[in-house]
Write a protein that holds these residues in place. Structure first.
Motif, mmCIF file in Angstrom:
data_model
loop_
_atom_site.group_PDB
_atom_site.id
_atom_site.type_symbol
_atom_site.label_atom_id
_atom_site.label_comp_id
_atom_site.label_asym_id
_atom_site.label_seq_id
_atom_site.Cartn_x
_atom_site.Cartn_y
_atom_site.Cartn_z
ATOM 1 N N VAL B 128 1.476 -8.571 1.321
ATOM 2 C CA VAL B 128 0.192 -7.892 1.511
ATOM 3 C C VAL B 128 -0.536 -7.852 0.172
ATOM 4 C CG1 VAL B 128 -0.936 -5.738 2.162
ATOM 5 C CG2 VAL B 128 1.084 -6.500 3.402
ATOM 6 N N LEU B 129 -1.802 -8.294 0.208
ATOM 7 C CA LEU B 129 -2.613 -8.337 -1.013
ATOM 8 C C LEU B 129 -3.855 -7.481 -0.810
ATOM 9 C CD1 LEU B 129 -2.514 -12.194 -0.968
ATOM 10 C CD2 LEU B 129 -1.331 -10.876 -2.706
ATOM 11 N N ARG B 130 -4.472 -7.070 -1.895
ATOM 12 C CA ARG B 130 -5.725 -6.330 -1.760
ATOM 13 C C ARG B 130 -6.880 -7.149 -2.326
ATOM 14 N NH1 ARG B 130 -6.825 -1.106 -0.794
ATOM 15 N NH2 ARG B 130 -4.862 -0.273 -1.560
ATOM 16 N N HIS B 131 -7.951 -7.178 -1.519
ATOM 17 C CA HIS B 131 -9.177 -7.913 -1.792
ATOM 18 C C HIS B 131 -10.062 -6.995 -2.632
ATOM 19 C CE1 HIS B 131 -12.535 -10.391 -1.045
ATOM 20 N NE2 HIS B 131 -12.095 -10.960 0.081
ATOM 21 N N SER B 132 -10.641 -7.495 -3.691
ATOM 22 C CA SER B 132 -11.470 -6.629 -4.546
ATOM 23 C C SER B 132 -12.819 -6.325 -3.893
ATOM 24 C CB SER B 132 -11.671 -7.302 -5.898
ATOM 25 O OG SER B 132 -12.058 -8.640 -5.703
ATOM 26 N N SER B 133 -13.388 -7.280 -3.140
ATOM 27 C CA SER B 133 -14.655 -6.995 -2.449
ATOM 28 C C SER B 133 -14.500 -7.343 -0.979
ATOM 29 C CB SER B 133 -15.793 -7.810 -3.078
ATOM 30 O OG SER B 133 -15.401 -9.161 -3.174
ATOM 31 N N PRO B 134 -13.996 -6.379 -0.177
ATOM 32 C CA PRO B 134 -13.644 -6.664 1.214
ATOM 33 C C PRO B 134 -14.845 -7.092 2.050
ATOM 34 C CG PRO B 134 -13.199 -4.343 0.664
ATOM 35 C CD PRO B 134 -13.783 -4.975 -0.546
ATOM 36 N N SER B 135 -14.535 -7.907 3.024
ATOM 37 C CA SER B 135 -15.550 -8.337 3.975
ATOM 38 C C SER B 135 -15.640 -7.260 5.061
ATOM 39 C CB SER B 135 -15.115 -9.694 4.547
ATOM 40 O OG SER B 135 -15.428 -9.760 5.908
ATOM 41 N N PRO B 136 -16.800 -7.062 5.686
ATOM 42 C CA PRO B 136 -16.906 -6.013 6.700
ATOM 43 C C PRO B 136 -16.102 -6.326 7.952
ATOM 44 C CG PRO B 136 -18.955 -7.263 6.506
ATOM 45 C CD PRO B 136 -18.081 -7.715 5.394
ATOM 46 N N SER B 137 -15.892 -7.621 8.222
ATOM 47 C CA SER B 137 -15.133 -7.929 9.436
ATOM 48 C C SER B 137 -13.689 -8.257 9.083
ATOM 49 C CB SER B 137 -15.774 -9.119 10.153
ATOM 50 O OG SER B 137 -15.781 -10.235 9.284
ATOM 51 N N PHE B 138 -12.776 -7.989 10.025
ATOM 52 C CA PHE B 138 -11.364 -8.299 9.791
ATOM 53 C C PHE B 138 -10.701 -8.554 11.134
ATOM 54 C CE2 PHE B 138 -11.910 -3.731 10.121
ATOM 55 C CZ PHE B 138 -10.925 -3.361 11.018
ATOM 56 N N ASN B 230 1.530 -1.163 7.580
ATOM 57 C CA ASN B 230 1.605 0.286 7.820
ATOM 58 C C ASN B 230 2.433 1.024 6.770
ATOM 59 O OD1 ASN B 230 -0.012 0.073 10.011
ATOM 60 N ND2 ASN B 230 1.651 0.102 11.529
ATOM 61 N N ALA B 231 3.381 0.331 6.143
ATOM 62 C CA ALA B 231 4.195 0.985 5.112
ATOM 63 C C ALA B 231 3.324 1.442 3.946
ATOM 64 C CB ALA B 231 5.280 0.033 4.625
ATOM 65 N N ALA B 232 2.190 0.759 3.772
ATOM 66 C CA ALA B 232 1.186 1.138 2.774
ATOM 67 C C ALA B 232 1.781 1.427 1.412
ATOM 68 C CB ALA B 232 0.382 2.348 3.277
ATOM 69 N N ARG B 233 2.570 0.502 0.922
ATOM 70 C CA ARG B 233 3.177 0.694 -0.392
ATOM 71 C C ARG B 233 2.453 -0.152 -1.424
ATOM 72 N NH1 ARG B 233 9.372 -0.494 -0.421
ATOM 73 N NH2 ARG B 233 8.581 -2.550 0.239
ATOM 74 N N ALA B 234 2.687 0.162 -2.679
ATOM 75 C CA ALA B 234 2.209 -0.689 -3.762
ATOM 76 C C ALA B 234 3.353 -0.781 -4.767
ATOM 77 C CB ALA B 234 0.956 -0.108 -4.401
#
Lengths: 318, 438
Positions: B128-138, B230-234
């Motif tokens: 799981v990666l995090r996008h710096s500027s998320p798109s509105p759709s997913f 869902n684990a939402a860890r970093a």
């Protein structure tokens, strides 16, 4: 009057003649009346005289000979010269040296064990038997260890290989020995090589059985190294005895150095390798595998095995 | 079961498993119009496909020193706050050496940006990666069960040629696998790794992961990806290796314990009662050299392998379970020649190197017969066990075992190779294997 020895070296070899020298002197030449007869076509009938001077000194005189004479390489033409014992006189192709018969001779040279060994096989039948035993042992041991079925042509090639090796070894080293020591000893070298082949093959089998029963790769390697190292030193000392005139201690030292440096060179690549270069993804255990009859070691139970294997997990830092 | 293009994993099985993460080609992203992802897909409605191309990002691991990407894969956004799902193997070079790499994305419009690695699952090959500027759709995960035969649409950027859609039926779960994997009959290609596989409603049912050649592809079920999200860890960079180790431990312990505890079904081998496919994830293959008329040794062999392993890096994998039997008999050789032909060495079944593993240490001994009082000259049993440790994952070991029984002109060898297991389980599994083999 002095009691002297003449050592005469000509193309027929070395001959020794003892004679008394007084004030009248002796004649040396080809004439049958000479006191020391030299059979050399370049020597005059009356060639030289050796006489005793007033003060007891030896005097050598060339009798205006056709080809002249030399004392220690210097011309003696028609001159009387003082002669000191053991100096070399050359007339024609013949060399003469005079010694005092009363002087003591050098102590007897100790006969090397290596020559005693070689003499045990001095007769042709014993030499032939030894050669055959060497070829047989080598071929047998080779056959026992190969994984191919036995074939007659392979056996013949093996025997021929042994003979070729023996011939090559004896001739080449014999030639070197002739250059260094003045005697070729080719026969002794042949005998040594035969013995070497027999010992090496027996050693190979013995080490195989020991390593199979030990089943420890590292200790097994040390055993092989020490046994074959000792064998190589022994063979080299024997070889040096036949081809050189080195003293016993020097022979051992040089042999040891040759074996150690050869081993060092052979393994240098391994010694110089970085730890990551010698990392392998496969295991390294004793390769020796032999039939059940040669297993002397007693087996362990599975429990004993597993508790002994526990220390595998203690990983060495690398 | 993931390998990169061109490497053959197991010649005996002829199946070449390719990783979908792709190295080496230059980026050529195509500009495809933006569209909503909510409409449904259908075979007849070509217009609505376009919306899904927008949802696929190309994920690149960049090595700043080389100034270029070192590996590429695909990924898709799964939440409004910019979480992106891809495969672990797409970003594995970053995980193994974070200091030397950077993760970037490129959208279909050519827009580039950096990505932050939050979490990964090496067992199911997810990250799981995090996008710096998320798109509105997913994309949303499907909550429905996927029916066998239902059409699935896999998206990704094969070999960096441009985002592509591959259609094929879902064929249910892969047999011979300990982990759940969807068998998808479509042609996934390198570079599509980590891309989404959606159903006709446009909901994510799986993540592209691997292929075994023509139309044989594998998807990670959506529930594994959902669990990770869902684990939402970093995870902190410093904890990557210990996290990998604990994931492997958590997966291996029950997987191996089951083998230790279960009864192994009897299968005949060379006239003896042995075992073979001891669980559904094991597959066995046999062979003999009977057709070779000039053979010196007649041999019959059988090898069995568990279907799963864990890909950690291009030079490191873990979790392989493998065993084999070999029965040989001298045809033309005498007993000394026959035993001379035996070379009692083994090699690892998982790839590793000096940085990751220690060298093997071995213990060898002969096992006593059933009646130790009687010295029997006709046979012996030699047991070799070897262990090497994982340098970055203390407590996990690879183990090799070889049991040789020489009886006159016959030899029976059973071999066990297991990877990334803790020492108590190695002892137990080894013991069970020896007892079942004897």
């Amino acid at each position: 009057m002095r009691n002297l020895i003449a050592q005469i070296s000509d193309k027929d070899g070395v001959r020794i003649q003892r004679f008394n020298l007084d004030e009248r002197g002796i004649n040396i030449g080809r004439s049958w009346n000479s006191d020391i007869i030299i059979q050399d076509r370049f020597v005059d009938a009356q060639h030289l005289t050796l006489s005793l001077g007033d003060d007891g000194k030896l005097l050598l005189e060339d009798l205006s000979s056709t080809n002249g004479s030399q004392l220690n390489g210097k011309s003696l033409r028609a001159k009387q010269k003082n002669y000191s014992l053991e100096s070399e006189v050359r007339l024609g192709d013949t060399l003469i040296r005079f010694f005092d018969a009363d002087a003591s001779v050098a102590p007897a040279t100790l006969r090397s064990r290596w020559f005693v060994l070689a003499e045990r096989f001095s007769s042709w039948p014993s030499l032939l038997v030894l050669t055959m035993v060497a070829a047989f042992v080598h071929t047998m041991v080779n056959e026992l260890r190969t994984t191919e079925p036995v074939q007659l042509d392979v056996l013949l090639v093996s025997v021929a290989g042994v003979l070729a090796l023996l011939l090559f070894w004896s001739l080449v080293l014999g030639f070197i020995a002739k250059l260094i020591k003045g005697e070729s000893n080719a026969r002794a070298l042949w005998i040594l090589a035969c013995l070497g082949i027999i010992v090496a093959n027996i050693l190979t089998i013995a080490i195989l059985v020991i390593r199979f029963n030990l089943q420890d790769h590292d200790i097994g390697q040390w055993i092989s190294l020490l046994c074959f190292g000792a064998f190589a030193v022994w063979l080299l000392v024997g070889t040096f005895s036949y081809i050189s005139s080195m003293s016993t201690s020097r022979k051992w030292l040089v042999s040891l150095l040759v074996v150690l440096s050869t081993y060092g060179l052979m393994r240098s690549d391994e010694f110089l390798r970085e730890p990551h270069q010698s990392w392998r993804s496969f295991t390294k255990t004793e390769a020796a595998t032999l039939p059940p009859i040669l297993l002397v070691r007693r087996g362990v139970s599975l429990d004993e095995y597993q508790s002994a294997a526990e220390d595998l997990y203690e990983l060495k830092p690398e | 079961m993931i390998l990169f293009p061109g490497r053959i994993m197991d010649k005996k099985r002829i199946i070449v498993v390719l990783g979908l993460c792709f190295y080496g080609l230059q980026a050529q992203a195509e500009d495809i119009g933006n569209a909503s992802a909510a409409s449904s897909l259908g075979d007849s409605n070509a217009q609505s496909f376009e919306a899904y191309y927008d949802q696929v990002y190309q994920i690149r691991v960049v090595s700043p020193q080389a100034g270029s990407k070192s590996s590429i894969g695909s990924g898709f956004q799964v939440s409004s706050d910019g979480l992106i799902v891809t495969n672990y193997h797409v970003v594995s070079s970053f995980v193994q050496a974070p200091q030397n790499h950077r993760i970037e994305y490129q959208s279909h419009t050519g827009q580039k940006g950096s990505l932050e690695l939050l979490d990964f699952d090496v067992i199911h090959d997810l990250a799981v990666l995090r996008h710096s500027s998320p798109s509105p759709s997913f994309l949303e995960f499907s909550s429905d069960m996927l029916a066998k035969g239902e059409t699935v649409y896999a998206l990704g950027n094969p070999r960096d040629f441009g985002t592509s859609l591959v259609k094929g039926p879902n064929n249910g779960m892969v047999e011979h696998s300990y982990n759940d994997q969807i068998l998808f009959s479509g042609s996934l290609n390198p570079g599509m790794s980590g891309g989404p596989a959606v159903n006709a409603l446009g909901k994510v049912v799986g993540v592209n992961v691997a292929t075994a050649g023509s139309q044989l592809s594998f998807l990670v079920p959506a529930k594994n990806a959902l669990n990770l999200v869902n684990a939402a860890r970093a995870i902190d960079r410093a904890d990557y290796q210990s996290e990998i180790a604990s994931q492997i431990r958590l997966w291996q312990r029950p997987r191996v314990q089951q083998l230790i505890d279960n009864d192994w079904a009897v299968e005949k081998f060379a006239g003896n009662d042995l075992f073979g496919e001891i669980r559904k994830d094991f597959q066995c293959w046999g062979q003999t050299n009977e057709s070779n008329k000039e053979r010196d040794i007649a041999s019959v062999s059988k090898s069995c392998r568990a279907g799963n392993s864990v890909y950690l890096d291009s030079s490191l994998s873990a979790g392989e379970l493998y065993f084999s039997f070999d029965h040989s008999r001298a045809v033309t050789l005498n007993s000394l020649q026959f035993t001379s032909a035996i070379r009692p060495w083994m090699s690892a079944n998982n790839s590793s190197n000096y940085d990751n593993s220690t060298s093997y240490r071995c213990h060898v001994d002969f096992l006593e017969g059933e009646e130790p009082s009687q010295k029997d000259d006709s046979h012996y049993t030699r047991l070799t066990t070897c262990v090497r440790g994982f340098k970055k994952m203390p407590g996990l070991y690879d183990s090799l075992l070889m049991l040789e029984r020489i009886n006159g002109l016959e030899q029976f060898v059973s071999h066990l190779s297991i990877s990334a297991i803790e020492r108590d389980q190695i002892s137990q599994l080894n013991r069970k294997f020896i007892e079942e083999s004897l």
